[in-house]
Write an enzyme that holds these catalytic residues in place. Structure first.
Site, PDB file in Angstrom:
ATOM      1  N   ASP A 184       0.101  -1.361   0.284  1.00 38.10           N
ATOM      2  CA  ASP A 184       0.501  -2.625   0.903  1.00 38.10           C
ATOM      3  C   ASP A 184       1.987  -2.874   0.685  1.00 38.10           C
ATOM      4  O   ASP A 184       2.404  -3.332  -0.375  1.00 38.10           O
ATOM      5  CB  ASP A 184      -0.323  -3.765   0.314  1.00 38.10           C
ATOM      6  N   ASP A 240       5.171  -5.336   6.562  1.00 34.37           N
ATOM      7  CA  ASP A 240       3.893  -5.588   5.892  1.00 34.37           C
ATOM      8  C   ASP A 240       2.787  -4.715   6.483  1.00 34.37           C
ATOM      9  O   ASP A 240       2.242  -5.019   7.546  1.00 34.37           O
ATOM     10  CB  ASP A 240       3.531  -7.064   6.021  1.00 34.37           C
TER      11      ASP A 240
END
Length: 509
Positions: free
Chosen positions: A363, A184
């Site tokens: 992201d 992440d």
């Protein structure tokens, strides 16, 4: 009848019988008007390539001219190739790095760390025992974990649906044991699910002045959250040069998760925080001089699975990358600015009201991409699916924009009905355009009902509602690099099969 005057003499010397490659020697003389002596031309004894003895002096001169012309052409081609190499370097926005010393821009010259990426299949669970970590509060112990593969291999298998996440394994504790964490780049803190004395505890039950514990609570854009305490332990890393390194790092020992963390089809053990924040794993490693603060990931596209990620800059290509500067702000997201967005040849947006560009976030923790409401609506209105026999189907609560077709078998059956998306970034030096192209196969997906769906969602409730978020679906098939040293983001098309160490000269080796 007047006899023609003799004006000159040409002497041709044949090459040695055993070595014809030495060619023939041409020597030219002119005869003066008083015939008293022979005057040799200044440029005598010129060596030329072999030619038939029957050639005349004019033919010899023609051969010399052709030879000089070939040499001139070769010189021009060589110069053109050099100029083209320099142009390609500028176009890809990658610096020319012919020499790399022990120090470069203040960077430490350590090896990089390579990790595989996994998508989360619902595989057999295997309990792995290991020693406890050293939490900053007594009574907290790392939980047993579910392991689907005990080795780090490249390539690996997976898909966006039904799991929708990619993870890698890290080894924590002494003795070390594997934990599988979602990769992440939008998260600061790395956290791992831990066992605790109670379930769904409140923060107040964990706080005390005597034990000096540090609590944390993280909320995510999809309204999921994680709560726990900070801990410190060793993480074992395999460097690219083959060395093993044990490094202390701080992470979250989580005991209370809410939202999507409880509903994922295949369970992972936590989040691998890779943002630009000081608490992220990459920043902690860089602060200890283990790596340069650079992170890269490559998620396989199409029908391929898995990919890889790395820490450090050993696997960053020096050529062929497209780079954009990161946007400095109050957040730790890897963000930049997009001036306009196009669908095929049609421009569907020219930034926001007031002429401002769209803030755009890369992201890897987001499965899908998100567009602000106005841009999202404009994109949907640009689709011409009726003329291709596709029927709208909005029955999927997660993916609301879908189409069905009885003959549909794969994305390849319908991708010709859709156009590429192009994100145009601010021009570098106001000359060279920088574009991130999203092909139809990078924003379309087949859901569990067999319908073709748009993998770009309405982002009106994500972040500030005016931000473009590029998630896994649009980052597949690319090597994406986040350089926190030079503050830039780069990408290049790749099959993501395995990383390659960069070469200095792309055209000659």
């Amino acid at each position: 009848m007047e006899r023609e005057q003799l004006r000159g003499v040409v002497i041709i010397s044949l090459p040695p019988p055993g070595d014809p490659n030495k060619g023939k020697t041409l020597t030219a003389f002119t005869i003066s008007d008083n015939h008293d002596h022979l005057q040799q031309e200044p440029a005598a004894a010129t060596t030329v390539s072999s030619y038939p003895e029957s050639q005349s002096p004019a033919a010899v001169r023609s051969s010399l001219l052709r030879l000089r012309a070939k040499r001139a052409v070769a010189a021009v081609l060589g110069l053109s190739l050099l100029l083209f190499s320099l142009w390609a370097c500028l176009f890809s926005e990658a610096p020319v790095q012919l020499l790399r010393g022990q120090e470069e821009d203040g960077r430490s010259r350590y090896s990089s760390i390579l990790l595989p990426l996994y998508s989360k299949p619902g595989a057999q669970e295997v309990a792995v025992e290991g020693g406890p970590s050293r939490p900053l509060v007594a009574g907290v112990k790392l939980a047993k974990v579910s392991v689907t593969n005990s080795s780090a291999v490249i390539p690996i298998r997976g898909n966006l649906l039904p799991d929708g996440q990619y993870y890698t394994s890290v080894f924590v504790g002494n003795p070390p044991r594997p934990y599988f964490l979602d990769v992440d780049t939008g998260s600061d803190l790395t956290w791992i699910q831990c066992d605790a004395p109670c379930v769904s505890c409140t923060k107040n039950q964990w706080s005390c002045d005597s034990c000096h514990q540090c609590d944390y609570e993280v909320a995510y854009a999809d309204h999921s959250s994680s709560m726990g305490v900070l801990a410190r332990d060793e993480i074992q890393l395999m460097m690219s040069n083959g060395d093993k390194s044990k490094v202390n790092f701080v992470f979250g020992c989580a005991y209370d998760q809410r939202g999507q963390f409880l509903n994922t089809p295949a369970k992972t053990d936590g989040i691998l925080g890779l943002s630009s924040a000081k608490v992220s794993l990459n920043s902690q490693l860089a602060s200890q001089g283990i790596i340069n603060n650079v992170v890269g990931h490559c998620i396989s596209g199409g029908g391929n699975d898995g990919g890889y990620m790395f820490f450090g800059d050993d696997f960053v290509p020096r050529w062929g990358m497209t780079w954009v500067p990161t946007q400095n702000g109050l957040t730790n997201f890897y963000s930049t600015q997009v001036q306009k967005v196009g669908y095929g040849s049609k421009q569907i947006s020219i930034g926001q009201k007031g002429g401002n560009a769209y803030l755009t976030v890369f992201d890897s923790g987001s499965t899908y991409s998100f567009f602000p409401h106005e841009l999202y609506s404009s994109l949907i209105n640009s689709f011409d699916y009726h003329s291709h026999g596709l029927i709208s189907d909005n029955s999927d609560p997660l993916l609301p924009v879908c189409w069905r077709d009885s003959s549909l078998r794969s994305i390849g059956d319908v991708k010709q009905f859709f156009e590429p998306l192009s994100l145009h970034f601010v021009k570098r030096w106001r000359i060279l355009p920088t574009t991130f192209t999203i092909l139809p196969e990078d924003y379309l997906i087949i859901n569990s009902k067999g319908n073709i769906c748009l993998g770009i969602l309405n982002g009106s409730e994500v972040l500030d509602g005016a931000t473009i978020v590029l998630g896994d679906i649009s980052l597949r098939g690319r090597l994406v690099v986040y350089d926190n040293v030079q503050q830039k983001i780069g990408w290049a098309r790749s099959d993501c099969f395995k990383p390659q160490k960069p070469r200095d000269f792309p055209f000659f080796f």
